[in-house]
Each structure stands twice: as C-alpha cells, then as structure tokens.
Motif scaffolding. Structure first.
Motif, PDB file in Angstrom:
ATOM      1  N   ALA A  44      -7.668 -11.095  12.982  1.00  0.00           N
ATOM      2  CA  ALA A  44      -7.151 -12.262  12.008  1.00  0.00           C
ATOM      3  C   ALA A  44      -6.801 -11.648  10.969  1.00  0.00           C
ATOM      4  O   ALA A  44      -5.864 -12.262   9.959  1.00  0.00           O
ATOM      5  N   PHE A  45      -6.915 -10.109  10.850  1.00  0.00           N
ATOM      6  CA  PHE A  45      -6.380  -9.553   9.442  1.00  0.00           C
ATOM      7  C   PHE A  45      -4.936  -8.840   9.962  1.00  0.00           C
ATOM      8  O   PHE A  45      -4.597  -7.989   8.965  1.00  0.00           O
ATOM      9  N   PHE A  46      -4.271  -9.214  10.803  1.00  0.00           N
ATOM     10  CA  PHE A  46      -3.305  -8.687  11.224  1.00  0.00           C
ATOM     11  C   PHE A  46      -2.130  -9.797  11.492  1.00  0.00           C
ATOM     12  O   PHE A  46      -2.415 -10.825  12.320  1.00  0.00           O
ATOM     13  N   ARG A  47      -0.921  -9.950  10.583  1.00  0.00           N
ATOM     14  CA  ARG A  47      -0.040 -10.921  10.781  1.00  0.00           C
ATOM     15  C   ARG A  47       1.192 -10.309  11.478  1.00  0.00           C
ATOM     16  O   ARG A  47       1.653  -9.334  10.859  1.00  0.00           O
ATOM     17  N   GLU A  48       1.746 -10.807  12.549  1.00  0.00           N
ATOM     18  CA  GLU A  48       2.808 -10.292  13.239  1.00  0.00           C
ATOM     19  C   GLU A  48       3.946 -10.124  12.450  1.00  0.00           C
ATOM     20  O   GLU A  48       4.319 -11.340  11.897  1.00  0.00           O
ATOM     21  N   GLY A  49       4.799  -9.068  12.516  1.00  0.00           N
ATOM     22  CA  GLY A  49       6.080  -9.141  11.734  1.00  0.00           C
ATOM     23  C   GLY A  49       7.183  -8.830  12.901  1.00  0.00           C
ATOM     24  O   GLY A  49       7.369  -9.496  14.024  1.00  0.00           O
ATOM     25  N   ARG A 100       5.470  -4.261  14.838  1.00  0.00           N
ATOM     26  CA  ARG A 100       4.910  -4.016  13.475  1.00  0.00           C
ATOM     27  C   ARG A 100       4.225  -5.196  13.075  1.00  0.00           C
ATOM     28  O   ARG A 100       4.094  -6.405  13.852  1.00  0.00           O
ATOM     29  N   TRP A 101       3.157  -4.952  12.265  1.00  0.00           N
ATOM     30  CA  TRP A 101       2.146  -5.872  11.760  1.00  0.00           C
ATOM     31  C   TRP A 101       1.763  -5.729  10.306  1.00  0.00           C
ATOM     32  O   TRP A 101       2.091  -4.646   9.866  1.00  0.00           O
ATOM     33  N   TRP A 102       1.228  -6.965   9.436  1.00  0.00           N
ATOM     34  CA  TRP A 102       1.016  -6.670   8.212  1.00  0.00           C
ATOM     35  C   TRP A 102      -0.540  -6.730   8.180  1.00  0.00           C
ATOM     36  O   TRP A 102      -1.093  -7.872   8.569  1.00  0.00           O
ATOM     37  N   PHE A 103      -1.127  -5.910   7.372  1.00  0.00           N
ATOM     38  CA  PHE A 103      -2.525  -5.739   7.375  1.00  0.00           C
ATOM     39  C   PHE A 103      -3.292  -6.225   6.297  1.00  0.00           C
ATOM     40  O   PHE A 103      -2.911  -5.490   5.183  1.00  0.00           O
ATOM     41  N   ASP A 104      -4.398  -6.734   6.426  1.00  0.00           N
ATOM     42  CA  ASP A 104      -4.909  -7.276   5.394  1.00  0.00           C
ATOM     43  C   ASP A 104      -6.316  -6.681   5.068  1.00  0.00           C
ATOM     44  O   ASP A 104      -7.316  -6.838   5.412  1.00  0.00           O
ATOM     45  N   LEU A 105      -5.992  -5.308   4.331  1.00  0.00           N
ATOM     46  CA  LEU A 105      -7.040  -4.580   4.085  1.00  0.00           C
ATOM     47  C   LEU A 105      -8.415  -5.238   3.141  1.00  0.00           C
ATOM     48  O   LEU A 105      -9.493  -4.939   3.388  1.00  0.00           O
ATOM     49  N   ALA A 106      -7.826  -5.857   1.990  1.00  0.00           N
ATOM     50  CA  ALA A 106      -9.058  -6.341   1.409  1.00  0.00           C
ATOM     51  C   ALA A 106      -9.861  -7.384   2.145  1.00  0.00           C
ATOM     52  O   ALA A 106     -11.169  -7.442   1.817  1.00  0.00           O
ATOM     53  N   GLY A 107      -9.279  -8.315   2.978  1.00  0.00           N
ATOM     54  CA  GLY A 107     -10.004  -9.116   3.900  1.00  0.00           C
ATOM     55  C   GLY A 107     -10.858  -8.359   4.555  1.00  0.00           C
ATOM     56  O   GLY A 107     -12.035  -8.860   5.082  1.00  0.00           O
ATOM     57  N   TYR A 108     -10.259  -7.465   5.351  1.00  0.00           N
ATOM     58  CA  TYR A 108     -11.161  -6.546   6.284  1.00  0.00           C
ATOM     59  C   TYR A 108     -12.388  -6.015   5.595  1.00  0.00           C
ATOM     60  O   TYR A 108     -13.416  -6.026   6.280  1.00  0.00           O
ATOM     61  N   VAL A 109     -12.164  -5.550   4.292  1.00  0.00           N
ATOM     62  CA  VAL A 109     -13.167  -4.713   3.711  1.00  0.00           C
ATOM     63  C   VAL A 109     -14.314  -5.922   3.353  1.00  0.00           C
ATOM     64  O   VAL A 109     -15.605  -5.673   3.390  1.00  0.00           O
ATOM     65  N   ALA A 110     -13.884  -7.276   2.988  1.00  0.00           N
ATOM     66  CA  ALA A 110     -14.887  -8.255   2.550  1.00  0.00           C
ATOM     67  C   ALA A 110     -15.682  -8.563   3.534  1.00  0.00           C
ATOM     68  O   ALA A 110     -16.625  -8.997   3.342  1.00  0.00           O
ATOM     69  N   ARG A 111     -14.974  -8.783   4.858  1.00  0.00           N
ATOM     70  CA  ARG A 111     -15.802  -8.727   6.153  1.00  0.00           C
ATOM     71  C   ARG A 111     -16.682  -7.960   6.218  1.00  0.00           C
ATOM     72  O   ARG A 111     -17.785  -8.227   6.701  1.00  0.00           O
ATOM     73  N   ALA A 112     -16.351  -6.531   6.092  1.00  0.00           N
ATOM     74  CA  ALA A 112     -17.414  -5.525   6.405  1.00  0.00           C
ATOM     75  C   ALA A 112     -18.648  -5.734   5.374  1.00  0.00           C
ATOM     76  O   ALA A 112     -19.802  -5.548   5.577  1.00  0.00           O
ATOM     77  N   ILE A 113     -18.352  -6.276   4.153  1.00  0.00           N
ATOM     78  CA  ILE A 113     -19.603  -6.278   3.346  1.00  0.00           C
ATOM     79  C   ILE A 113     -20.458  -7.604   3.828  1.00  0.00           C
ATOM     80  O   ILE A 113     -21.786  -7.150   3.582  1.00  0.00           O
ATOM     81  N   VAL A 114     -19.747  -8.679   4.194  1.00  0.00           N
ATOM     82  CA  VAL A 114     -20.551  -9.611   4.665  1.00  0.00           C
ATOM     83  C   VAL A 114     -21.277  -9.235   6.087  1.00  0.00           C
ATOM     84  O   VAL A 114     -22.339  -9.511   6.114  1.00  0.00           O
ATOM     85  N   ASP A 115     -20.668  -8.519   6.857  1.00  0.00           N
ATOM     86  CA  ASP A 115     -21.376  -8.077   7.915  1.00  0.00           C
ATOM     87  C   ASP A 115     -22.532  -7.261   7.884  1.00  0.00           C
ATOM     88  O   ASP A 115     -23.352  -7.078   8.756  1.00  0.00           O
ATOM     89  N   SER A 116     -22.610  -6.443   6.616  1.00  0.00           N
ATOM     90  CA  SER A 116     -23.776  -5.606   6.018  1.00  0.00           C
ATOM     91  C   SER A 116     -24.780  -6.299   5.845  1.00  0.00           C
ATOM     92  O   SER A 116     -25.709  -5.848   5.349  1.00  0.00           O
ATOM     93  N   GLY A 117     -24.826  -7.587   5.447  1.00  0.00           N
ATOM     94  CA  GLY A 117     -25.925  -8.567   5.173  1.00  0.00           C
ATOM     95  C   GLY A 117     -25.781  -8.772   3.677  1.00  0.00           C
ATOM     96  O   GLY A 117     -26.812  -9.599   3.169  1.00  0.00           O
ATOM     97  N   VAL A 118     -24.711  -8.419   3.076  1.00  0.00           N
ATOM     98  CA  VAL A 118     -24.597  -8.860   1.626  1.00  0.00           C
ATOM     99  C   VAL A 118     -23.752 -10.011   1.331  1.00  0.00           C
ATOM    100  O   VAL A 118     -22.914 -10.380   2.339  1.00  0.00           O
ATOM    101  N   ARG A 119     -24.026 -10.879   0.466  1.00  0.00           N
ATOM    102  CA  ARG A 119     -23.280 -12.116   0.228  1.00  0.00           C
ATOM    103  C   ARG A 119     -21.565 -11.911  -0.053  1.00  0.00           C
ATOM    104  O   ARG A 119     -21.427 -10.676  -0.306  1.00  0.00           O
ATOM    105  N   ALA A 120     -21.012 -12.884   0.252  1.00  0.00           N
ATOM    106  CA  ALA A 120     -19.361 -12.683   0.039  1.00  0.00           C
ATOM    107  C   ALA A 120     -18.946 -12.065  -1.322  1.00  0.00           C
ATOM    108  O   ALA A 120     -19.594 -12.560  -2.318  1.00  0.00           O
ATOM    109  N   PRO A 121     -18.246 -11.115  -1.287  1.00  0.00           N
ATOM    110  CA  PRO A 121     -17.779 -10.357  -2.594  1.00  0.00           C
ATOM    111  C   PRO A 121     -16.999 -11.091  -3.441  1.00  0.00           C
ATOM    112  O   PRO A 121     -16.216 -12.143  -2.766  1.00  0.00           O
TER     113      PRO A 121
END
Length: 232
Positions: free
Chosen positions: A164-169, A173-194
């Motif tokens: 879901a964090f890659f949009r095909e070009g 080639r792909w376009w990567f959503d770094l902020a979204g990936y990091v935000a999910r990592a925060i939620v996965d760690s048990g913290v509420r959505a940033p």
C-alpha cells in the motif's frame, strides 16, 4: 524546524544545523543554539552520529558533539535535555509521554524504519516508565511520495503487506510513501496514530533542505533540518 532563519550562506543558506554539510562550523553552532533556544532555552542539545540503523541510546548525561554515539534514536527522562534529530529527506519522529516525563526522537529513513527503529524507540521509552496509551507521536517533514521514486531493488526489500505504500510508475519504478510507512510503524508499536506533517522536503526548497533534490540538481552539498523534543 524548517530552514528559515539562521546564519548560514550559500548552498545551505538558512538554518542549517548539520556539521556534515561543509558549512562554517561557527554558523552551524549558532544555528543549533538558535533552534534549541526556540524550543527549550538553556537545555543541553544532544545529537547522534546517524547511520540509518535501528539502534537507540538512552540519554542519562549530556555529551558533546565530538562524542556522539553511532545510533539513530534517543530517549530520556532527564529534564533540561533536548534530543535533536537531523534530516534532509528522512522522517524525523518525535514521541512524548508527558505524564511519565519520557521523550524520544528517531531518524527514520526507509532502512531504519524497516529495521525497527520506531519500535525500538518506543520500547526504550517504556523501559523508562512511559505507557503506550499515553505516548503522543509526530512524523515531521520528509520526502513525499510524489518525489520519492525508487527501483525494483528497493521494492523487493519490502513485504507484500507493505504494498500500500508503493504506487507503481514507469516499468520497474515505484513511488514510495515514507511518511505513511513510518506512521504505520508507530501504530504497530502500540502507540496511537501520530500527527503527520505532510510536508515534502524535496518539493519545498524555500522551506526545507533535501538530499535527493541537491543530488538531482548537482549541488555541491545540502543542509539538514533539526527536529527537537525535550523535558522542562
């Protein structure tokens, strides 16, 4: 923080806070002083020698810039200590449990984020007494998906759950959503959505330094933003 203000000139004009940018060290020191005083006047500013790892340091005493450990995240429960993360496209992550008096800061490029730097930072905060349900988190300005084109090798390094964090070009080639990936990592760690800044460091040259933009333009160097969190 953005690059606005500060005393640096040339390619890194503004509030460059990175000594590794080839900037005048006196100017960098002044920029760092200005940034720190804007957030927590009189605090000891602590930084790292960032290496795109998942390693976290627990800060109990201040260290000088010449004694920075090699790591990509810090946590502390000491008042008067200001944790500083440098970025120039990677995502700065700031976390705080105000009730417990514990804060954390992480430098999350894709390698560090994939390696677990966010989860490790949260775990280190919990070890100091933070509670998962009390931690607030923010993802600062970083390279946006519309500016972050990657190749097959990087796409292959991620699992299918990350699709879901890659949009095909273009083909391969792909376009990567770094902020979204990091935000999910925060939620996965048990913290509420940033809170996510949603600002693209590559696309906003008047506001942010960008490693990738400087590389694409053939510029000789690039500055660094400084993201800060601390306890009074």
């Amino acid at each position: 923080m953005s690059r606005r203000g500060g005393v640096s000139h040339g390619a890194v004009a503004g509030l460059n806070c990175g000594f590794g940018a080839g900037d005048d060290p006196v100017a960098v020191a002044e920029n760092r002083r200005l940034a720190a005083n804007a957030v927590l006047p009189g605090a000891a500013l602590i930084g790292l020698h960032q290496v795109h790892s998942a390693d976290v340091v627990t800060v109990r005493d201040a260290w000088g810039d010449d004694a920075r450990p090699h790591a990509d995240a810090m946590v502390t429960d000491r008042p008067g200590v200001l944790l500083g993360i440098l970025t120039a496209d990677c995502a700065p992550v700031l976390l705080a449990d105000a009730e417990a008096g514990v804060v954390g800061a992480a430098h999350a490029g894709w390698r560090g984020a994939q390696g677990g730097v966010v989860a490790n930072t949260v775990a280190a905060m919990v070890a100091l007494g933070a509670r998962l349900d009390h931690i607030a988190a923010a993802v600062g300005p970083c390279i946006g998906q519309a500016s972050y084109e990657v190749g097959t090798d990087m796409r292959a390094a991620f699992a299918e759950r990350d699709a879901a964090f890659f949009r095909e070009g273009e083909p391969g080639r792909w376009w990567f959503d770094l902020a979204g990936y990091v935000a999910r990592a925060i939620v996965d760690s048990g913290v509420r959505a940033p809170e996510v800044a949603g600002r693209d460091t590559y696309a906003e040259p008047a506001l942010f330094y960008s490693y990738r933009r400087a590389t694409h333009l053939g510029e000789p160097t690039y500055g660094r933003q400084l993201s800060l969190v601390g306890l009074r």
